[in-house]
Motif scaffolding. Sequence first.
Motif, mmCIF file in Angstrom:
data_model
loop_
_atom_site.group_PDB
_atom_site.id
_atom_site.type_symbol
_atom_site.label_atom_id
_atom_site.label_comp_id
_atom_site.label_asym_id
_atom_site.label_seq_id
_atom_site.Cartn_x
_atom_site.Cartn_y
_atom_site.Cartn_z
ATOM 1 N N ASP A 159 0.826 -1.206 0.000
ATOM 2 C CA ASP A 159 0.000 0.000 0.000
ATOM 3 C C ASP A 159 0.863 1.260 0.000
ATOM 4 O O ASP A 159 0.640 2.192 -0.783
ATOM 5 C CB ASP A 159 -0.889 -0.003 1.250
ATOM 6 C CG ASP A 159 -2.370 -0.051 0.878
ATOM 7 O OD1 ASP A 159 -2.683 -0.145 -0.319
ATOM 8 O OD2 ASP A 159 -3.201 -0.008 1.786
ATOM 9 N N LEU A 160 1.835 1.295 0.891
ATOM 10 C CA LEU A 160 2.696 2.472 0.999
ATOM 11 C C LEU A 160 3.528 2.672 -0.266
ATOM 12 O O LEU A 160 3.753 3.813 -0.700
ATOM 13 C CB LEU A 160 3.612 2.350 2.217
ATOM 14 C CG LEU A 160 2.946 2.469 3.587
ATOM 15 C CD1 LEU A 160 3.972 2.286 4.697
ATOM 16 C CD2 LEU A 160 2.238 3.807 3.749
ATOM 17 N N ALA A 161 4.005 1.577 -0.867
ATOM 18 C CA ALA A 161 4.776 1.691 -2.106
ATOM 19 C C ALA A 161 3.916 2.267 -3.226
ATOM 20 O O ALA A 161 4.370 3.091 -4.027
ATOM 21 C CB ALA A 161 5.340 0.331 -2.508
ATOM 22 N N ILE A 162 2.653 1.824 -3.288
ATOM 23 C CA ILE A 162 1.725 2.354 -4.291
ATOM 24 C C ILE A 162 1.507 3.845 -4.081
ATOM 25 O O ILE A 162 1.560 4.651 -5.023
ATOM 26 C CB ILE A 162 0.393 1.592 -4.227
ATOM 27 C CG1 ILE A 162 0.582 0.151 -4.710
ATOM 28 C CG2 ILE A 162 -0.684 2.290 -5.059
ATOM 29 C CD1 ILE A 162 -0.588 -0.755 -4.404
ATOM 30 N N TYR A 163 1.293 4.240 -2.837
ATOM 31 C CA TYR A 163 1.075 5.649 -2.533
ATOM 32 C C TYR A 163 2.323 6.479 -2.825
ATOM 33 O O TYR A 163 2.247 7.578 -3.394
ATOM 34 C CB TYR A 163 0.683 5.825 -1.064
ATOM 35 C CG TYR A 163 -0.696 5.314 -0.715
ATOM 36 C CD1 TYR A 163 -1.541 4.803 -1.701
ATOM 37 C CD2 TYR A 163 -1.155 5.310 0.589
ATOM 38 C CE1 TYR A 163 -2.795 4.332 -1.385
ATOM 39 C CE2 TYR A 163 -2.414 4.839 0.920
ATOM 40 C CZ TYR A 163 -3.231 4.349 -0.080
ATOM 41 O OH TYR A 163 -4.475 3.885 0.228
ATOM 42 N N PRO A 407 9.173 0.896 1.362
ATOM 43 C CA PRO A 407 8.294 1.363 0.287
ATOM 44 C C PRO A 407 8.886 2.516 -0.522
ATOM 45 O O PRO A 407 8.646 2.615 -1.725
ATOM 46 C CB PRO A 407 7.021 1.799 1.018
ATOM 47 C CG PRO A 407 7.412 2.014 2.424
ATOM 48 C CD PRO A 407 8.524 1.048 2.681
ATOM 49 N N VAL A 408 9.663 3.381 0.120
ATOM 50 C CA VAL A 408 10.298 4.482 -0.603
ATOM 51 C C VAL A 408 11.338 3.935 -1.584
ATOM 52 O O VAL A 408 11.450 4.412 -2.725
ATOM 53 C CB VAL A 408 10.936 5.483 0.377
ATOM 54 C CG1 VAL A 408 11.784 6.505 -0.369
ATOM 55 C CG2 VAL A 408 9.857 6.195 1.191
ATOM 56 N N LEU A 409 12.090 2.914 -1.171
ATOM 57 C CA LEU A 409 13.074 2.301 -2.063
ATOM 58 C C LEU A 409 12.398 1.628 -3.255
ATOM 59 O O LEU A 409 12.872 1.721 -4.389
ATOM 60 C CB LEU A 409 13.922 1.280 -1.298
ATOM 61 C CG LEU A 409 14.913 1.858 -0.289
ATOM 62 C CD1 LEU A 409 15.626 0.740 0.467
ATOM 63 C CD2 LEU A 409 15.931 2.765 -0.985
ATOM 64 N N VAL A 410 11.280 0.942 -2.995
ATOM 65 C CA VAL A 410 10.533 0.315 -4.097
ATOM 66 C C VAL A 410 10.050 1.385 -5.070
ATOM 67 O O VAL A 410 10.176 1.241 -6.295
ATOM 68 C CB VAL A 410 9.343 -0.501 -3.550
ATOM 69 C CG1 VAL A 410 8.434 -0.961 -4.693
ATOM 70 C CG2 VAL A 410 9.838 -1.713 -2.769
ATOM 71 N N GLU A 418 0.430 -0.333 -12.380
ATOM 72 C CA GLU A 418 -0.224 -1.598 -12.700
ATOM 73 C C GLU A 418 0.537 -2.763 -12.068
ATOM 74 O O GLU A 418 -0.057 -3.693 -11.512
ATOM 75 C CB GLU A 418 -0.300 -1.773 -14.213
ATOM 76 C CG GLU A 418 -1.125 -2.990 -14.643
ATOM 77 C CD GLU A 418 -1.149 -3.147 -16.147
ATOM 78 O OE1 GLU A 418 -2.009 -3.909 -16.630
ATOM 79 O OE2 GLU A 418 -0.312 -2.541 -16.838
ATOM 80 N N LEU A 419 1.856 -2.708 -12.114
ATOM 81 C CA LEU A 419 2.690 -3.752 -11.517
ATOM 82 C C LEU A 419 2.582 -3.750 -10.000
ATOM 83 O O LEU A 419 2.402 -4.811 -9.374
ATOM 84 C CB LEU A 419 4.147 -3.549 -11.940
ATOM 85 C CG LEU A 419 5.176 -4.514 -11.334
ATOM 86 C CD1 LEU A 419 4.947 -5.921 -11.855
ATOM 87 C CD2 LEU A 419 6.591 -4.041 -11.646
ATOM 88 N N LEU A 420 2.668 -2.577 -9.381
ATOM 89 C CA LEU A 420 2.619 -2.476 -7.923
ATOM 90 C C LEU A 420 1.271 -2.919 -7.375
ATOM 91 O O LEU A 420 1.193 -3.709 -6.428
ATOM 92 C CB LEU A 420 2.918 -1.036 -7.490
ATOM 93 C CG LEU A 420 4.362 -0.549 -7.671
ATOM 94 C CD1 LEU A 420 4.462 0.939 -7.372
ATOM 95 C CD2 LEU A 420 5.309 -1.329 -6.781
ATOM 96 N N VAL A 421 0.185 -2.410 -7.973
ATOM 97 C CA VAL A 421 -1.156 -2.774 -7.512
ATOM 98 C C VAL A 421 -1.418 -4.250 -7.770
ATOM 99 O O VAL A 421 -1.977 -4.968 -6.921
ATOM 100 C CB VAL A 421 -2.225 -1.901 -8.197
ATOM 101 C CG1 VAL A 421 -3.625 -2.388 -7.844
ATOM 102 C CG2 VAL A 421 -2.062 -0.436 -7.780
ATOM 103 N N GLY A 422 -1.006 -4.730 -8.957
ATOM 104 C CA GLY A 422 -1.254 -6.123 -9.302
ATOM 105 C C GLY A 422 -0.560 -7.091 -8.374
ATOM 106 O O GLY A 422 -1.179 -8.041 -7.873
#
Length: 495
Positions: A159-163, A407-410, A418-422
């Motif tokens: 979630d945090l990486a997506i945000y 998540p910041v590194l990702v 699309e990749l992160l959410v998927g």
Amino acid sequence: MAGDITETGELYSPYVGLVYMFNLIVGTGALAMPKSFATTGWLVSLLLLVFVSFMSFVTTTFVVEAMAAANAQLHWKRVQARPEEADEDSSSSSDSEMLTQGSYEQAEKQPILSVQRRGPQHLFEITDRVEMGQMASMFFSKVGVNLFYLCIIIYLYGDLAIYAAAVPASLMQVTCTTGNDSYGVEGDTKFNDTDPCWGTLRCVDVYRIYLAIFTLVLGPFTFFDVQKTKYLQILTSLMRWVAFTIMIVLALVRIGQGRGEGHPPLAALAGAKNVLGVCVYSFMCQHSLPSLLTPVSRKRHLTRLLGLDYALVLAFYVLLAFTAIYCFRGDRLLDMYTLNFARRDVVGAAVLRLFLGLFPVFTISTNFPIIAVTLRNNWKTLFHREGGTYPWVVDRVVFPIITLLPPVLVAFYTHDMELLVGNTGAYAGTGIQFVVPAFLVLLSRQDTERTFGEGTQNPYRSPFRHISWVGFVLLWALSCFIFTTATIILKETEG
């Protein structure tokens, strides 16, 4: 989500609960859905969306049943702890009358009398907010509890990486210009990372500058306790629905005028992994159900309410995705759907273009600190030892850093929404949405039988009460894991 039992607070009607749940489900996942639909084909995507919606509804009823079973255990412990209160409360109002009035505390003071008259059914009333972590502690083994927290932690990291990726990506798309296109001009508005943006700075450089600013501005909130206010919820919900409404209306008008560019394929299985993960992520709500449903004042028709909510969310997703894939060409759809309205031939008013382009920035930024603090608290709960306390440095420095840094590194290395959410939906989302509810309802039923006797009826039991439904959900979850993993391996092999 650290697993605390708390009072319900202010009650609200079932219809208000319906609106709250609708707002909870419809979020960031909806913005990634159009691109996934265009990549996978409208028929395959529609079938997956409908099926995932149904399976999510099934596990939602599982969580509600487990919530009722957890409340029964807590109420029964209170009965055993204060049996002398039974006679004092014999002249009080009935439980149902007091629950109608919202006085849960009074209702819980006369359990013995109620048990004598009507059996233990009233004990299952959902009056205490028992979070999913606490239910795991009640019904799972020690290993199961640790696995649950690891699963929810991985999901929150996703979630945090997506945000963290969505906000800088939106700012980059809004502010960058390239040698061939400028933001808002008719034509392709999808920028590659290597395209020039500001002078010698590439788009990816500007994206990472925005990511650094985003981290410096919102990251410090991870080190403190943050609470989302009621007014902030109202503001973000209002902005979300204004933005979604504008996008759907503009897409419908464009299609109605014969200017639709999209010609989506019937099926393209190569993109099925991403659309599966996006669909799972887009129906994620199970971890928040205790906070959302416990304050509902009248829960008699709770299952019908949930079914109506899922039907409305499904209809909304279908409307949003299909208007998108027929309005825009699939190869020109952006990961964040709002950014497709950057072209002047789509949106004439500059104010609307700016509002839609920056919409994810405002709404997601308000959620990031909340999710970060929730993740930090789950880490603390996972390593907590009974009666122990953490040193100040560990509590206030180490836990926030391990929360914020991954998540910041990702997001630094990829902003492919699309990749992160998927992947977040297909892995951690599948665990939280399907695996955990299935085991919760299975083990809570066993616990209820041990405590109250075989044949005890939980009034909030799921309509999918047969044991085969639990097996079917677990089989579906396993299929999601295998399919996603096999697709990734195959893609890497081909690459």
